[in-house]
Motif scaffolding. Structure first.
Motif, short mmCIF file in Angstrom:
data_model
loop_
_atom_site.label_atom_id
_atom_site.label_comp_id
_atom_site.label_asym_id
_atom_site.label_seq_id
_atom_site.Cartn_x
_atom_site.Cartn_y
_atom_site.Cartn_z
N ALA A 82 -96.52 7.51 14.61
CA ALA A 82 -95.33 8.27 15.03
C ALA A 82 -95.41 9.64 14.37
CB ALA A 82 -94.08 7.53 14.58
N THR A 83 -95.38 10.68 15.20
CA THR A 83 -95.50 12.04 14.64
C THR A 83 -94.22 12.83 14.85
OG1 THR A 83 -97.86 11.97 15.08
CG2 THR A 83 -96.91 14.14 14.66
N ALA A 84 -93.64 13.23 13.74
CA ALA A 84 -92.43 14.06 13.78
C ALA A 84 -92.84 15.51 13.89
CB ALA A 84 -91.61 13.84 12.51
N LEU A 85 -92.08 16.28 14.69
CA LEU A 85 -92.38 17.70 14.88
C LEU A 85 -91.14 18.52 14.52
CD1 LEU A 85 -94.19 17.31 18.36
CD2 LEU A 85 -95.25 17.40 16.10
N PRO A 86 -90.85 18.63 13.22
CA PRO A 86 -89.60 19.31 12.83
C PRO A 86 -89.53 20.76 13.30
CG PRO A 86 -90.99 18.83 10.91
CD PRO A 86 -91.58 18.12 12.06
N GLY A 87 -90.68 21.40 13.53
CA GLY A 87 -90.69 22.78 14.01
C GLY A 87 -90.03 22.89 15.38
N ARG A 91 -86.85 8.60 8.75
CA ARG A 91 -86.46 7.59 7.75
C ARG A 91 -86.49 6.19 8.38
NH1 ARG A 91 -87.52 7.54 3.29
NH2 ARG A 91 -88.21 5.48 3.77
N LYS A 92 -85.90 6.11 9.57
CA LYS A 92 -85.85 4.80 10.26
C LYS A 92 -87.25 4.32 10.62
CE LYS A 92 -81.23 5.05 12.26
NZ LYS A 92 -80.49 5.37 13.46
N ILE A 93 -88.11 5.24 11.02
CA ILE A 93 -89.49 4.86 11.39
C ILE A 93 -90.20 4.27 10.18
CG2 ILE A 93 -91.75 5.82 12.05
CD1 ILE A 93 -90.16 7.83 13.87
N LEU A 94 -90.08 4.93 9.05
CA LEU A 94 -90.74 4.44 7.83
C LEU A 94 -90.13 3.11 7.38
CD1 LEU A 94 -91.05 7.87 6.01
CD2 LEU A 94 -92.98 6.41 6.67
N ASP A 95 -88.80 3.02 7.43
CA ASP A 95 -88.15 1.78 6.99
C ASP A 95 -88.48 0.60 7.90
OD1 ASP A 95 -87.12 3.02 4.80
OD2 ASP A 95 -85.11 3.35 5.66
N ALA A 96 -88.78 0.90 9.17
CA ALA A 96 -89.18 -0.17 10.09
C ALA A 96 -90.64 -0.57 9.87
CB ALA A 96 -88.96 0.28 11.53
N GLY A 97 -91.34 0.21 9.02
CA GLY A 97 -92.75 -0.12 8.72
C GLY A 97 -93.74 0.73 9.50
N GLY A 98 -93.27 1.79 10.15
CA GLY A 98 -94.16 2.64 10.96
C GLY A 98 -94.97 3.61 10.12
N ALA A 99 -96.01 4.15 10.77
CA ALA A 99 -96.82 5.20 10.13
C ALA A 99 -96.25 6.53 10.61
CB ALA A 99 -98.27 5.07 10.55
N LEU A 100 -95.91 7.41 9.68
CA LEU A 100 -95.31 8.69 10.05
C LEU A 100 -96.22 9.85 9.67
CD1 LEU A 100 -92.46 10.08 10.96
CD2 LEU A 100 -92.37 10.67 8.54
N ALA A 101 -96.59 10.65 10.69
CA ALA A 101 -97.26 11.93 10.43
C ALA A 101 -96.25 13.02 10.72
CB ALA A 101 -98.48 12.07 11.34
N LEU A 141 -95.77 14.08 1.82
CA LEU A 141 -97.17 14.49 1.58
C LEU A 141 -98.16 13.59 2.32
CD1 LEU A 141 -96.93 15.46 -2.21
CD2 LEU A 141 -97.04 17.00 -0.24
N THR A 142 -97.87 12.30 2.43
CA THR A 142 -98.78 11.44 3.22
C THR A 142 -98.73 11.86 4.69
OG1 THR A 142 -97.06 9.77 3.42
CG2 THR A 142 -98.72 9.36 1.77
N GLY A 143 -97.55 12.31 5.14
CA GLY A 143 -97.36 12.70 6.54
C GLY A 143 -98.17 13.93 6.93
N ILE A 144 -98.53 14.75 5.94
CA ILE A 144 -99.32 15.95 6.27
C ILE A 144 -100.74 15.88 5.70
CG2 ILE A 144 -97.34 17.48 6.67
CD1 ILE A 144 -97.66 18.59 3.86
N THR A 145 -101.09 14.68 5.21
CA THR A 145 -102.48 14.51 4.72
C THR A 145 -103.14 13.33 5.45
OG1 THR A 145 -101.69 13.26 2.78
CG2 THR A 145 -102.06 15.64 2.48
N PHE A 146 -103.25 12.16 4.78
CA PHE A 146 -104.12 11.14 5.40
C PHE A 146 -103.49 10.43 6.59
CE2 PHE A 146 -102.03 8.61 2.10
CZ PHE A 146 -101.75 7.41 2.75
N ARG A 147 -102.15 10.37 6.67
CA ARG A 147 -101.55 9.76 7.86
C ARG A 147 -101.71 10.69 9.07
NH1 ARG A 147 -96.15 6.58 5.48
NH2 ARG A 147 -97.30 4.85 4.56
N ALA A 148 -101.67 12.00 8.82
CA ALA A 148 -101.92 12.94 9.92
C ALA A 148 -103.39 12.90 10.33
CB ALA A 148 -101.52 14.35 9.50
N ALA A 149 -104.28 12.74 9.36
CA ALA A 149 -105.71 12.61 9.68
C ALA A 149 -105.93 11.37 10.54
CB ALA A 149 -106.54 12.54 8.40
N ALA A 150 -105.23 10.29 10.22
CA ALA A 150 -105.37 9.05 11.01
C ALA A 150 -104.89 9.27 12.44
CB ALA A 150 -104.61 7.92 10.34
N ALA A 151 -103.89 10.13 12.62
CA ALA A 151 -103.39 10.43 13.98
C ALA A 151 -104.47 11.13 14.81
CB ALA A 151 -102.12 11.28 13.91
#
Ligand code: NIG
Ligand code: FE
Length: 424
Positions: free
Chosen positions: A298-303, A316-326, A360-370
């Motif tokens: 799941a990729t958030a695009l705050p921009g 927050r809900k995505i992470l609490d549900a166990g999702g991967a967030l980029a 920080l995980t959302g803009i490093t290795f979780r984003a790389a995984a995306a």
């Protein structure tokens, strides 16, 4: 600060870092408290031929590797992996500053489109631009991102919307990749909207793209990724299914502009095993749970939320549900003109109550995984030597400053590509 070179060979030792965050040992999915972050003190990074040879105590690495070229850091520095921006549209011509002014003055999407704005305006401007102009624009934007610590940047087509114009965009992205130190990862977004000058229904347009453009993408090695905008104003879930089926058969990775204003896109993303579903501002608990159970990131695009003045992705809900967030910038001329990943990620963290570890995980290795890249986003043996340095003794200062605190040095593939101190 002075950098002193002590000796020369293909090993480089950079340090000592007051704090180094290798981003290792963290889960690929779900919530992460800051207490799980590893913070190495008085650390060094030893690189060899563009990759990380080892990470450890600076003094120990120096004693063990007497032949290494040493980049000695004076003063306090925090080191982080190079950021990965997994969703941008930085290949475009023109500007949509007038759309932005009209939108803020209360004009509707339809009124803006009637006044000649919207995605179609950028298509017109991009079609007018030469390949050379597009390359120049991409390189300029990519180098700005690189200076801000982003060492890998996904770049979409999608403002060409014909076979020739999409090819012009994707060839420009491929060539631009040779002229910037950042890594550009291209994506074909020919399914961004039904082009106004296409004579036929959406199904015919998608059929033409998949049968005529997809084979050229393979032949010329222009991309390994196919994206589509699933939305009422773009393509429906039913229209997109045959298109994604073809993309899968041809072994492309799939990514989706999903649930931006209405739901439906994330369901298709999960059904087709997409690598990521991006936007998700309109996702409800049903979509959140579905994504969390899947391998789709799941990729958030705050921009885009900041550019349009609308709600944020329910991170927050995505992470609490166990999702991967980029978290990505969506840098584009329409909905997300700012193009500052660190600022946007920090602001998302504030509004969505994310821990610094989650941002920080959302803009490093979780984003790389995306992007299905497993060689970056962490600082560990064998990973690319991509990292940024911030002039501080406390890593919490980085997000606290909400993006106004920029890196003083950026390293890509073991080379110093940005140095604010401009030392000899
Ligand atoms: O990701 N949502 C669709 N596409 C882009 C916007 C493109 C544009 O407005 O030019 C996005 O926000
Ligand atoms: Fe986008």
């Amino acid at each position: 600060m002075n950098l002193r070179t002590i000796s020369m060979n293909n090993l480089k030792l950079i340090g000592p870092f007051k704090q180094l965050l290798p981003m290792t040992g963290l889960s690929p999915k779900g919530a992460i408290p800051d207490s799980e972050l590893t913070v190495l003190e008085d650390a060094g990074i030893l690189t060899e031929d563009g990759k990380i040879h080892s990470v450890g105590k600076f003094d120990e690495l120096r004693k063990a590797q007497t032949g290494a070229e040493i980049f000695h850091l004076e003063g306090d520095h925090v080191g982080l992996p190079g950021f990965v921006d997994s969703h941008t549209h930085i290949c475009f011509g023109g500007s949509r500053a007038n759309d932005y002014a009209m939108r803020n003055a209360g004009k509707t999407y339809l009124e803006i489109a009637k006044a000649g704005g919207g995605i179609w305006d950028t298509v017109t401007q991009t079609r007018k631009a030469s390949k050379e102009e597009l390359i120049k624009n991409i390189v300029k934007r990519a180098n700005r991102h690189l200076k801000n610590g982003t060492t890998t940047i996904e770049v979409k087509s999608g403002y060409g919307l014909s076979i020739d114009e999409e090819l012009k965009m994707l060839r420009s992205i491929k060539e631009a990749n040779q002229s910037t130190s950042a890594d550009l990862i291209s994506t074909c977004l020919a399914a961004h909207m039904l082009p106004k000058d296409f004579d036929g229904p959406a199904s015919a347009y998608l059929e033409e793209i998949s049968s005529k453009l997809f084979p050229v993408l393979k032949e010329e090695n222009l991309t390994r990724r196919i994206d589509a905008f699933i939305e009422e104003s773009a393509f429906s879930t039913t229209q997109i299914e045959p298109y994604f089926k073809k993309a899968k058969e041809m072994e492309f990775d799939i990514t989706v502009h999903a649930d931006q204003f209405s739901t439906g896109g994330s369901m298709v993303a999960v059904k087709f095993g997409a690598v990521s579903a991006d936007h998700l501002e309109a996702s409800t608990q049903t979509e959140i749970d579905l994504l969390a159970k899947s391998d789709t990131i799941a990729t958030a695009l705050p921009g885009a939320s900041l550019g349009l003045g609308c709600n944020f992705t329910p991170a927050r809900k995505i992470l609490d549900a166990g999702g991967a967030l980029a978290i990505a910038s969506d840098h584009n001329p329409g909905s997300a003109p700012m193009g500052d990943l660190l600022t946007q990620a920090a602001i998302l963290g504030t509004f969505e109550k994310l821990s610094n570890a989650e941002v920080l995980t959302g803009i490093t290795f979780r984003a790389a995984a995306a992007l299905r890249l497993s060689d970056r986003g962490k600082l560990a043996e064998g990973y690319l030597a991509d990292f940024s340095l911030f002039h501080t003794d406390n890593y919490n200062e980085i997000l606290y400053n909400q993006g106004s605190f920029k890196p003083c040095m950026v390293w890509k593939n073991g080379e110093l590509v940005h140095n604010k101190h401009k030392t000899p």
